[in-house]
Design a protein around this motif. Structure first.
Motif, PDB file in Angstrom:
ATOM      1  N   GLU A  28     -10.849  -0.491   1.793  1.00  0.00           N
ATOM      2  CA  GLU A  28     -10.982   0.859   2.359  1.00  0.00           C
ATOM      3  C   GLU A  28     -10.134   0.991   3.625  1.00  0.00           C
ATOM      4  O   GLU A  28      -9.591   2.061   3.920  1.00  0.00           O
ATOM      5  CB  GLU A  28     -12.447   1.183   2.682  1.00  0.00           C
ATOM      6  CG  GLU A  28     -13.422   1.032   1.514  1.00  0.00           C
ATOM      7  CD  GLU A  28     -13.269   2.082   0.395  1.00  0.00           C
ATOM      8  OE1 GLU A  28     -12.422   2.991   0.541  1.00  0.00           O
ATOM      9  OE2 GLU A  28     -13.981   1.971  -0.619  1.00  0.00           O
ATOM     10  N   VAL A  30     -10.832  -0.407  -5.946  1.00  0.00           N
ATOM     11  CA  VAL A  30     -10.054   0.473  -5.066  1.00  0.00           C
ATOM     12  C   VAL A  30      -8.645  -0.091  -4.854  1.00  0.00           C
ATOM     13  O   VAL A  30      -7.655   0.647  -4.879  1.00  0.00           O
ATOM     14  CB  VAL A  30     -10.768   0.677  -3.701  1.00  0.00           C
ATOM     15  CG1 VAL A  30      -9.844   1.342  -2.687  1.00  0.00           C
ATOM     16  CG2 VAL A  30     -12.029   1.513  -3.901  1.00  0.00           C
ATOM     17  N   HIS A  71     -16.418  -2.789  -5.872  1.00  0.00           N
ATOM     18  CA  HIS A  71     -15.750  -1.533  -5.554  1.00  0.00           C
ATOM     19  C   HIS A  71     -14.406  -1.769  -4.849  1.00  0.00           C
ATOM     20  O   HIS A  71     -13.406  -1.130  -5.168  1.00  0.00           O
ATOM     21  CB  HIS A  71     -16.676  -0.673  -4.688  1.00  0.00           C
ATOM     22  CG  HIS A  71     -16.094   0.647  -4.289  1.00  0.00           C
ATOM     23  ND1 HIS A  71     -15.812   1.646  -5.198  1.00  0.00           N
ATOM     24  CD2 HIS A  71     -15.716   1.122  -3.079  1.00  0.00           C
ATOM     25  CE1 HIS A  71     -15.305   2.692  -4.559  1.00  0.00           C
ATOM     26  NE2 HIS A  71     -15.231   2.401  -3.273  1.00  0.00           N
ATOM     27  N   ASP A  84     -16.217   3.426   6.791  1.00  0.00           N
ATOM     28  CA  ASP A  84     -16.368   4.388   5.702  1.00  0.00           C
ATOM     29  C   ASP A  84     -17.804   4.893   5.550  1.00  0.00           C
ATOM     30  O   ASP A  84     -18.143   6.008   5.984  1.00  0.00           O
ATOM     31  CB  ASP A  84     -15.869   3.741   4.390  1.00  0.00           C
ATOM     32  CG  ASP A  84     -15.697   4.737   3.260  1.00  0.00           C
ATOM     33  OD1 ASP A  84     -16.099   5.896   3.414  1.00  0.00           O
ATOM     34  OD2 ASP A  84     -15.162   4.353   2.196  1.00  0.00           O
ATOM     35  N   HIS A 125      -9.340   6.326  -5.773  1.00  0.00           N
ATOM     36  CA  HIS A 125     -10.713   6.222  -6.260  1.00  0.00           C
ATOM     37  C   HIS A 125     -10.921   6.755  -7.675  1.00  0.00           C
ATOM     38  O   HIS A 125     -11.847   6.328  -8.359  1.00  0.00           O
ATOM     39  CB  HIS A 125     -11.688   6.886  -5.283  1.00  0.00           C
ATOM     40  CG  HIS A 125     -12.060   6.001  -4.132  1.00  0.00           C
ATOM     41  ND1 HIS A 125     -11.130   5.510  -3.252  1.00  0.00           N
ATOM     42  CD2 HIS A 125     -13.255   5.492  -3.739  1.00  0.00           C
ATOM     43  CE1 HIS A 125     -11.732   4.753  -2.360  1.00  0.00           C
ATOM     44  NE2 HIS A 125     -13.029   4.729  -2.633  1.00  0.00           N
TER      45      HIS A 125
HETATM   46 ZN    ZN Z   1     -14.530   3.579  -1.694  1.00  0.00          ZN
END
Ligand code: ZN
Ligand code: NAD
Length: 459
Positions: free
Chosen positions: A318, A380, A376, A270, A360
């Motif tokens: 992710e 997510v 995070h 990512d 998100h």
């Molecule tokens: Zn992210």
């Protein structure tokens, strides 16, 4: 040498039987471009008009195609590179990808077919040896499959042990400044410096994690970077490090080249890809930044061997997100290629790149309500549950892989943060959702969105 296919055609070159015609349309589709097989009907034309006439026509056809405007994907004829004018035009207007094939495989694929140049095996092998250097001369990169082609077109190099080849992977001949945090320098600094050799004129240590993404840190880097405009910043680390060093590179001397060497799973699937760089300001995360495409991204999965489990989990979220978007299981290479393709299609994030925000909108609301104390990846994972629910889809893939648990945050704060994060369309909210044919963006009534957010919160 072209570094990527951002504003250029992709031209596939290679010997007969390499698979150029098979690859051209799937690659074009991945890149959201038109694809053309310039070698179509070659055998019939050669039979009808002879080789000399064919080469003349091929030159006209190929130059006409390459000189055209909108960046497209072309498969060239196997012998097109023997024409000097075509080689020159490739250098000017294309990112040229060599689809490599060994001579045995090529012969197996072509023998007995209708190709006039594949009748006699000895002659076939002679041609192969004769053309090979020409392919090498024009090629900006070599590949074997669609993901490999996408990665190369984005300037991404993926190989285990690539860290030790950094010297050759940093484009140009200018000086290099290595930027990393103390942990990563301790683990990989020596190897990186050894690989970079004499070109590495400075090492800059930044604070770890989000602490790096501050103006004061960038200011110090600006004042210490010893590079002139031919220099390159090599950013070795997680997403916070590459975001910061990339932003310093985007702004120093109005922009010097940079190379991202992501060392976290988040970075490799990512953050290291696509050229978004940013720092945080008190008003919010990532609010100051620049689009600055890295001259190269070097993905060496061996570097993940030392990654703490909690950091790996961030990346897993992710990765699962990317699998949902792609509709198939992906490894690091496949996930990197998926993101790279979207970024190549939409480098400035005005369209399809937005798909990467699946889940998100909810994640950002929860993170802000938790004063960014919520990792995070966990936010997510929860956000993906909500996005799948609103898409009317089974959330088992997320529950099985990530097992996210509702968080205790203030519901109203999370909702207000979600609203601030979104460009609202009246009372509706734009969301990335998932359909049978992949992602799409749709406006959903605020009440529905709020209910989905509430289901991620306990207490
Ligand atoms: Zn992210
Ligand atoms: N630019 C983008 O497109 C983009 C996309 C996603 C996320 N991001 C940003 O990325 C950041 C998060 O990045 P992250 O998750 O990579 O975390 P991070 O950069 O905060 O790094 C996490 C920690 O891992 C350590 N570490 C890194 N590599 C290691 C290794 N190989 N072995 C052992 N330890 C290692 C680092 O020292 C650091 O302490 C956020 O700031 C986010 O905004 C940017």
């Amino acid at each position: 040498m072209a570094l990527n296919a951002l504003d250029r055609h992709v031209a596939l070159v290679g010997f007969m039987g390499a698979g150029k015609s098979t690859l051209v349309l799937p690659l074009a589709e991945r890149l959201g471009r038109a694809g053309y097989d310039l070698d179509e009907n070659a055998s019939e034309i050669i039979r009808a008009v002879g080789m000399e006439q064919f080469r003349a026509q091929e030159m006209q056809r190929t130059l006409f195609a390459l000189e055209g405007g909108t960046p497209s994907v072309f498969a060239l004829g196997g012998g097109a590179v023997t024409t000097a004018e075509i080689r020159e035009e490739l250098t000017r207007s294309a990112f040229t990808l060599l689809l490599d094939v060994d001579v045995e495989t090529a012969w197996q694929r072509c023998a007995g077919g209708d190709r006039p140049l594949a009748r006699d095996e000895a002659e076939f092998r002679r041609l192969y040896d004769e053309r090979r250097p020409l392919y090498r001369e024009v090629a900006d990169a070599t590949t074997a499959d669609v993901d490999g082609a996408v990665l190369a077109a984005a300037g991404v190099y993926h190989e285990a042990g690539a860290l030790d080849r950094l010297g050759e992977l940093v484009p140009g001949a200018g000086q290099v400044a290595l930027v990393a945090d103390a942990t990563v320098l301790g683990l990989y600094g020596e190897r990186a410096r050894a690989a970079l050799g004499d070109r590495c004129v400075a090492t800059h240590e930044l604070p770890s994690g989000e602490q790096a993404k501050q103006l004061a840190v960038v200011e110090r880097l600006w004042s210490e970077l010893p590079l002139d405009r031919t220099g390159t910043v090599v950013a070795l680390g997680g997403g916070a490090l590459t975001d910061t060093a990339g932003f310093a590179a985007a702004t120093y001397l109005r922009g010097v080249a940079w190379v991202a060497v992501p060392t976290t799973l988040v970075g490799q699937v990512d953050a290291g890809l696509g050229g978004k760089t940013a720092i945080d300001i008190p008003q919010g995360k990532n609010l100051v930044g620049a689009f600055h495409w890295p001259a190269r991204v070097v993905i060496d999965e061996e570097l993940l061997g030392t990654l703490p489990e909690r950091e790996r989990r961030q990346g897993l979220a992710e990765l699962i997100k990317t699998q949902l978007l792609a509709g198939e299981e992906l490894d690091v290479r496949g996930a990197a290629a998926y993101k790279a393709a979207l970024c190549l299609r939409d480098p400035r994030d005005r369209g399809v790149r937005n798909w990467l925000n699946l889940g998100h909108t909810f994640a950002h609301g929860l993170e802000a309500a938790a004063d960014f104390d919520l990792p995070h990846g966990e936010a997510v994972a929860l956000g993906l549950l909500a996005a799948l629910k609103l898409s009317g889809r089974d959330d088992a893939p997320v529950r099985d892989a990530l097992d996210p648990k509702p968080v205790a945050v203030d519901r109203e704060r999370a909702w207000q943060a979600l609203l601030r994060d979104k460009k609202r369309a009246g009372d509706d909210i734009n969301l990335v959702l998932l359909g049978d044919d992949g992602p799409y963006v749709e406006r959903r009534p605020a009440g529905e969105v709020r209910a989905a957010l509430d289901s991620l919160i306990v207490g």
